[in-house]
Write a protein that holds these residues in place. Structure first.
Motif, mmCIF file in Angstrom:
data_model
loop_
_atom_site.group_PDB
_atom_site.id
_atom_site.type_symbol
_atom_site.label_atom_id
_atom_site.label_comp_id
_atom_site.label_asym_id
_atom_site.label_seq_id
_atom_site.Cartn_x
_atom_site.Cartn_y
_atom_site.Cartn_z
ATOM 1 N N ASN A 125 -44.662 -8.837 -2.015
ATOM 2 C CA ASN A 125 -45.958 -8.853 -1.394
ATOM 3 C C ASN A 125 -46.296 -10.271 -0.964
ATOM 4 O OD1 ASN A 125 -48.348 -7.262 -0.878
ATOM 5 N ND2 ASN A 125 -47.744 -6.136 -2.716
ATOM 6 N N ALA A 126 -47.298 -10.417 -0.138
ATOM 7 C CA ALA A 126 -47.663 -11.749 0.309
ATOM 8 C C ALA A 126 -49.113 -12.044 -0.005
ATOM 9 C CB ALA A 126 -47.435 -11.893 1.807
ATOM 10 N N GLU A 127 -49.371 -13.287 -0.326
ATOM 11 C CA GLU A 127 -50.734 -13.745 -0.504
ATOM 12 C C GLU A 127 -51.022 -14.600 0.729
ATOM 13 O OE1 GLU A 127 -51.432 -15.482 -4.434
ATOM 14 O OE2 GLU A 127 -52.920 -16.758 -3.483
ATOM 15 N N ASN A 128 -51.828 -14.062 1.605
ATOM 16 C CA ASN A 128 -51.998 -14.678 2.909
ATOM 17 C C ASN A 128 -53.290 -15.485 2.957
ATOM 18 O OD1 ASN A 128 -51.108 -15.171 5.426
ATOM 19 N ND2 ASN A 128 -51.387 -13.098 6.204
ATOM 20 N N HIS A 129 -53.183 -16.707 3.467
ATOM 21 C CA HIS A 129 -54.386 -17.520 3.637
ATOM 22 C C HIS A 129 -54.394 -18.044 5.060
ATOM 23 C CE1 HIS A 129 -55.255 -17.550 -0.693
ATOM 24 N NE2 HIS A 129 -53.955 -17.605 -0.833
ATOM 25 N N GLN B 69 -57.438 -6.009 -3.911
ATOM 26 C CA GLN B 69 -56.846 -6.491 -5.148
ATOM 27 C C GLN B 69 -55.407 -6.875 -4.871
ATOM 28 O OE1 GLN B 69 -58.018 -5.820 -8.875
ATOM 29 N NE2 GLN B 69 -56.574 -7.493 -8.796
ATOM 30 N N GLY B 70 -55.040 -8.107 -5.194
ATOM 31 C CA GLY B 70 -53.652 -8.517 -5.049
ATOM 32 C C GLY B 70 -52.816 -7.934 -6.171
ATOM 33 N N LYS B 71 -51.538 -7.738 -5.910
ATOM 34 C CA LYS B 71 -50.688 -7.166 -6.943
ATOM 35 C C LYS B 71 -50.168 -8.214 -7.919
ATOM 36 C CE LYS B 71 -47.980 -3.087 -6.715
ATOM 37 N NZ LYS B 71 -46.834 -2.375 -6.229
ATOM 38 N N GLN B 72 -50.330 -9.484 -7.545
ATOM 39 C CA GLN B 72 -49.796 -10.523 -8.417
ATOM 40 C C GLN B 72 -50.580 -10.569 -9.725
ATOM 41 O OE1 GLN B 72 -51.465 -10.744 -5.557
ATOM 42 N NE2 GLN B 72 -51.862 -12.843 -4.967
ATOM 43 N N ASN B 73 -49.872 -10.915 -10.782
ATOM 44 C CA ASN B 73 -50.544 -11.047 -12.067
ATOM 45 C C ASN B 73 -50.901 -12.508 -12.266
ATOM 46 O OD1 ASN B 73 -50.812 -11.523 -15.012
ATOM 47 N ND2 ASN B 73 -50.435 -9.344 -15.094
ATOM 48 N N ASN B 74 -52.146 -12.844 -12.040
ATOM 49 C CA ASN B 74 -52.620 -14.180 -12.370
ATOM 50 C C ASN B 74 -54.089 -14.064 -12.758
ATOM 51 O OD1 ASN B 74 -54.167 -14.069 -9.982
ATOM 52 N ND2 ASN B 74 -52.535 -15.010 -8.801
ATOM 53 N N GLY C 204 -49.219 -19.047 3.652
ATOM 54 C CA GLY C 204 -49.315 -18.222 2.462
ATOM 55 C C GLY C 204 -48.055 -18.280 1.629
ATOM 56 N N VAL C 205 -48.004 -17.390 0.666
ATOM 57 C CA VAL C 205 -46.882 -17.338 -0.264
ATOM 58 C C VAL C 205 -46.383 -15.903 -0.350
ATOM 59 C CG1 VAL C 205 -46.124 -17.808 -2.614
ATOM 60 C CG2 VAL C 205 -48.020 -19.095 -1.667
ATOM 61 N N GLN C 206 -45.080 -15.769 -0.287
ATOM 62 C CA GLN C 206 -44.468 -14.470 -0.535
ATOM 63 C C GLN C 206 -44.087 -14.443 -2.014
ATOM 64 O OE1 GLN C 206 -43.832 -12.527 2.208
ATOM 65 N NE2 GLN C 206 -42.312 -11.021 1.593
ATOM 66 N N PHE C 207 -44.441 -13.372 -2.681
ATOM 67 C CA PHE C 207 -44.100 -13.325 -4.110
ATOM 68 C C PHE C 207 -43.562 -11.947 -4.452
ATOM 69 C CE2 PHE C 207 -48.413 -11.778 -3.689
ATOM 70 C CZ PHE C 207 -48.439 -10.670 -4.510
ATOM 71 N N ARG C 208 -42.891 -11.875 -5.574
ATOM 72 C CA ARG C 208 -42.543 -10.555 -6.084
ATOM 73 C C ARG C 208 -43.184 -10.371 -7.439
ATOM 74 N NH1 ARG C 208 -36.037 -10.802 -7.043
ATOM 75 N NH2 ARG C 208 -35.938 -12.422 -8.624
ATOM 76 N N CYS C 209 -43.506 -9.144 -7.750
ATOM 77 C CA CYS C 209 -44.151 -8.887 -9.030
ATOM 78 C C CYS C 209 -43.637 -7.571 -9.579
ATOM 79 C CB CYS C 209 -45.668 -8.849 -8.866
ATOM 80 S SG CYS C 209 -46.209 -7.630 -7.691
ATOM 81 N N TRP C 210 -43.717 -7.442 -10.893
ATOM 82 C CA TRP C 210 -43.255 -6.219 -11.532
ATOM 83 C C TRP C 210 -43.941 -5.020 -10.899
ATOM 84 C CZ3 TRP C 210 -44.012 -7.468 -17.447
ATOM 85 C CH2 TRP C 210 -43.150 -8.501 -17.810
ATOM 86 N N ASP C 211 -43.198 -3.956 -10.815
ATOM 87 C CA ASP C 211 -43.786 -2.696 -10.394
ATOM 88 C C ASP C 211 -43.312 -1.648 -11.388
ATOM 89 O OD1 ASP C 211 -45.225 -0.908 -8.974
ATOM 90 O OD2 ASP C 211 -44.206 -1.225 -7.076
#
Lengths: 285, 331, 158
Positions: free
Chosen positions: B242-246, A203-208, B250-257
């Motif tokens: 975190n990163a979304e790797n393909h 599960q990715g942590k990103q919200n989408n 990929g893309v490095q992103f930040r998200c609420w924690d």
């Protein structure tokens, strides 16, 4: 109702004074009249903090998971929903029956603090009396049959696949992934949730939308055959998402495919996905 | 100058031509700041939206970098797109929360580029409160519900119109844009105050000495460890990267924690310095009421009351503050 | 919200991506036998070998759709023939529910199938994947549940 509150306090005091239980999990009053919150009473002098009123909405059994090896028994106030949650946890070997003392309270439903109407989860409740208890306060209330248990599910089933997809996509788009639904659920008792193992890549942590869909579907599927229909997930959701429509879909199919089933009524009936029959429905031949 | 309430829609239309205008709306049952033009109901009369406007500056998921690896080279590209945004109709508490985020992301020797780009492109138009919810306690937190001092523009509700007070260049630009809609006129609103009063005098300093106090032993048990309080909080600003790797890119992103999650403080190797809900709740309250004050000299709690209303188990920061007050000093 | 148009603007050369989770003890051997017998079956099926169809977590299926699969097939031993005695009985219950649950969430049930194929049934393997492949070709590409990454980049993204 206040009679039960008196009786509850009396019972609690006796249990604490005699040392039968280490503490009692019940409800206490918040700042506002429409608020209660779970409280943990250790001291017999403080039993008067326990209340039983129209707003005792939280289910309590899940809190036993914070204290898995209690020194003394844990006293828990149980309504129908809490008692089914206790059975659920016992069946999953997350709780021992001898570790809890169940103070049963028949419940004729609570009020939604926002609207002061009967809470949705209580209107849909099919088991108002505790199904397991050590002592019962007051007398049992009349059960309300729920012929429309799966009505909301059927309404969705009548839509086209695209309509359904968009309906749920809108729901998942709103999810903020606070995980309140997971944390409050007595069927969610993994030591570590798959969502927290994010290095594994479930599960990715990103919200989408895609990640929220994965979370929403997986959560519902994971609890699918063990959902006791307490409706807590839907109640606690800050975004008001209709999560019970997912849970009940699983239950509806289980009922259709594998026979009448309600989770947590006893500790013997195995959950649908935890066992099998050799003559189950065959569609994969 | 004043803006008649009947012309608010026109005023928003004008703004929307130049920027994304976020307004308090009820969209599909949820009150939040949504782009003007979204299908929903404009809700300028509700005191607080369920979701605060913080994601205009600090989105729940924000892409930071794109990367691509090929044979022997690696390419990293910063994602810098940031549109002009206007937040219209935010309350003083939400403005206070933007002040808090400004302090975190722009001061003390470090400027967060992603935040600062968004902040430069943001115009804030505040509206005073004409009523308060029973759960509002902003004036106890040093916020004035009648006036958001740091907003680019303040609108003062005088019944059938808003008195327009532009305070900064950005605010004046909006006033100039609205010129055709504005009428001459002044007025004042009757100041309001919150019913719920908390005595904050000396509280941050007192709390700083209470890390080991037994006050933390009670009350945390009810917490279910969800992230509702932090995600609907206008001031909570913690994030994870975190990163979304393909494959090779990929893309490095930040998200609420959320500090309420067990995984938030878990270290490599599995050790968790905040092993239970007790430590996590302590951190949340201490951060809001003591640590932030120590570093930035203001409360990280804006007193909006969102967590008081929406906590699934009614854990109430206001009752906690009262409880701290009752503890004898040195106790 | 926009409906994901599945059939419009489909490249005539488009080939679906189908993922087949195949049990090591039966279907995988069946696929092998199909190869030995020079049977022809669509090359758009990618086979992933699993120790038992019971190994297939429903999340594998979700993840496959998320990562761009157009269809998912789970294959295991005939009931009663499980190498681990009972694994496929659990699989059966699990995916009877999963298929319905996905349908409830808007996925066409033809996109997610389960079949029992033994090590001797090379012909059944060929026929099954051919049918699934044809069904999914008729349905068109799947955009539901897909990560935006794949949506944005379209077909060029393998």
């Amino acid at each position: 109702m206040s009679d039960i509150q008196q009786e509850l306090r009396k019972t609690a005091r006796e249990l604490l004074e005699s040392g039968e239980v280490g503490y009692i999990i019940g409800w206490g009053k918040g700042r506002f009249a429409n608020q209660t919150h779970p409280i943990f009473v250790k001291d017999p002098a403080k039993v008067d903090e326990l209340v039983w009123d129209d707003y005792c909405l939280s289910t309590l059994a899940k809190y036993t998971q914070d204290d898995k090896y209690p020194e003394k028994k844990i006293g828990i106030c149980v309504r129908g929903c809490d008692s089914r949650a206790v059975n659920r946890l016992i069946q999953d070997h997350q709780l021992k029956r001898e570790d809890v003392y169940l103070i049963g309270i028949p419940c004729s439903g609570k009020l939604d603090p926002e609207t002061n109407e009967p809470a949705k989860k209580c209107v849909e409740c099919a088991h108002r009396n505790p199904v397991v208890y050590d002592v019962l306060l007051g007398s049992p209330v009349e059960e309300v049959p729920q012929p429309e248990r799966f009505k909301e599910v059927e309404e969705l089933e009548a839509m086209t696949p695209d309509e359904r997809y968009n309906y749920w996509a809108d729901v998942y788009d709103k999810c903020i992934r606070c995980y309140a639904c997971r944390n409050v659920c007595p069927a969610c008792n993994c030591r570590e949730c798959y969502t927290d193992q994010y290095r594994v890549g479930w599960q990715g942590k990103q919200n989408n939308r895609a990640e929220n869909q994965i979370f929403g579907i997986t959560r519902a599927y994971h609890v699918g055959d063990r959902c006791i229909e307490c409706g807590e997930c839907q109640r606690v959701c800050p975004m008001g998402l209709p999560l019970m429509k997912l849970n009940r879909k699983m239950l509806k199919d289980i009922n259709n495919l594998f026979g009448a089933y309600e989770a947590g009524l006893d500790t013997e009936t195995k959950p649908a996905l935890g066992h099998y029959e050799t003559n189950d429905v065959e569609e994969f031949m | 100058m004043k803006l008649s309430k009947s012309k608010v829609n026109q005023a928003l239309d004008m703004l929307a031509k130049e920027a994304t205008v976020l307004v308090p709306m009820i969209v599909d049952g949820v009150s939040k700041f949504a782009p003007w033009g979204t299908e929903g109901k404009l809700a300028l009369d509700i005191v607080n939206t369920l979701l605060p406007p913080k994601d205009a500056l600090f989105p729940q998921t924000e892409k930071m970098y794109k990367y691509k690896v090929s044979a022997e080279t690696a390419e990293v590209k910063e994602i810098t797109d940031s549109d002009k945004q206007v937040v219209f109709g935010l309350r003083s508490c939400d403005m206070h929360s933007i002040d808090c985020m400004d302090a975190v992301f722009l001061t003390k020797g470090y400027v967060d580029n992603f935040y600062s780009r968004k902040r430069e492109n943001l115009t804030t138009i505040a509206i005073n409160c004409t009523k308060s919810n029973p759960t509002c306690f902003c004036d106890s937190m040093g916020v004035d519900p009648n006036n958001a001092a740091s907003a680019d523009m303040q609108l003062i509700d005088i019944g059938d119109a808003y008195v327009v007070e532009a305070r900064t260049e950005k605010g004046k630009a909006v006033e100039a844009l609205w010129q055709p809609l504005l009428e001459a006129g002044e007025g004042t609103a009757t100041p309001i105050s919150c019913e719920l009063k908390l005595d904050m005098a000396g509280l941050p300093a007192k709390l700083r000495g209470m890390f080991e106090s037994d006050i933390w032993d009670d009350g945390y048990q009810a917490c279910i460890g969800c992230g509702t309080c932090t995600y609907i909080c206008p001031t909570c600003y913690c994030f994870d990267i975190n990163a979304e790797n393909h494959g090779q890119e990929g893309v490095q992103f930040r998200c609420w924690d959320s500090c309420m999650f067990s995984e938030y403080t878990r270290m490599a190797g599995g050790h968790n310095p905040r092993p239970s809900k007790k430590e996590r709740l302590r951190n949340r309250f201490m951060h809001k009421l003591a640590y932030f004050d120590e570093r930035y000299n203001k409360n990280l709690c804006a007193g909006c009351g969102r967590c008081v209303v929406n906590c699934p188990v009614n854990i109430d920061i206001t009752r906690f503050i009262e409880k701290v007050k009752e503890v004898p000093v040195n106790g | 919200m926009s409906v994901d148009v599945e059939k419009k603007n489909v490249d005539p050369n488009w080939e679906p991506k189908i993922l087949s989770f195949s049990c090591n003890w039966c279907t995988y051997a069946g696929a092998d036998l199909a190869g030995l017998n020079r049977m022809k079956y669509p090359e758009n099926v990618r086979v992933i070998r699993v120790p038992c169809s019971g190994r297939v977590n429903p999340q594998f299926v979700l993840r496959a759709f998320q990562k761009g699969s157009d269809g998912v097939l789970v294959c295991g031993c005939h009931p009663g023939d499980c190498h681990y005695v009972t694994g496929n009985y659990f699989t059966r219950r699990r995916f009877l529910l999963m298929q319905r649950f996905l349908e409830y969430n808007g996925i066409d049930p033809r996109r997610f199938q389960a079949r029992w194929i033994s090590g001797a049934e090379a012909g059944k393997f060929r026929d099954t994947v051919t049918k699934v492949s044809n069904d999914i070709k008729a349905l068109g590409p799947n955009k539901k549940f897909q990560e935006s990454w794949y949506k944005e980049r379209g077909e060029s993204n393998e």
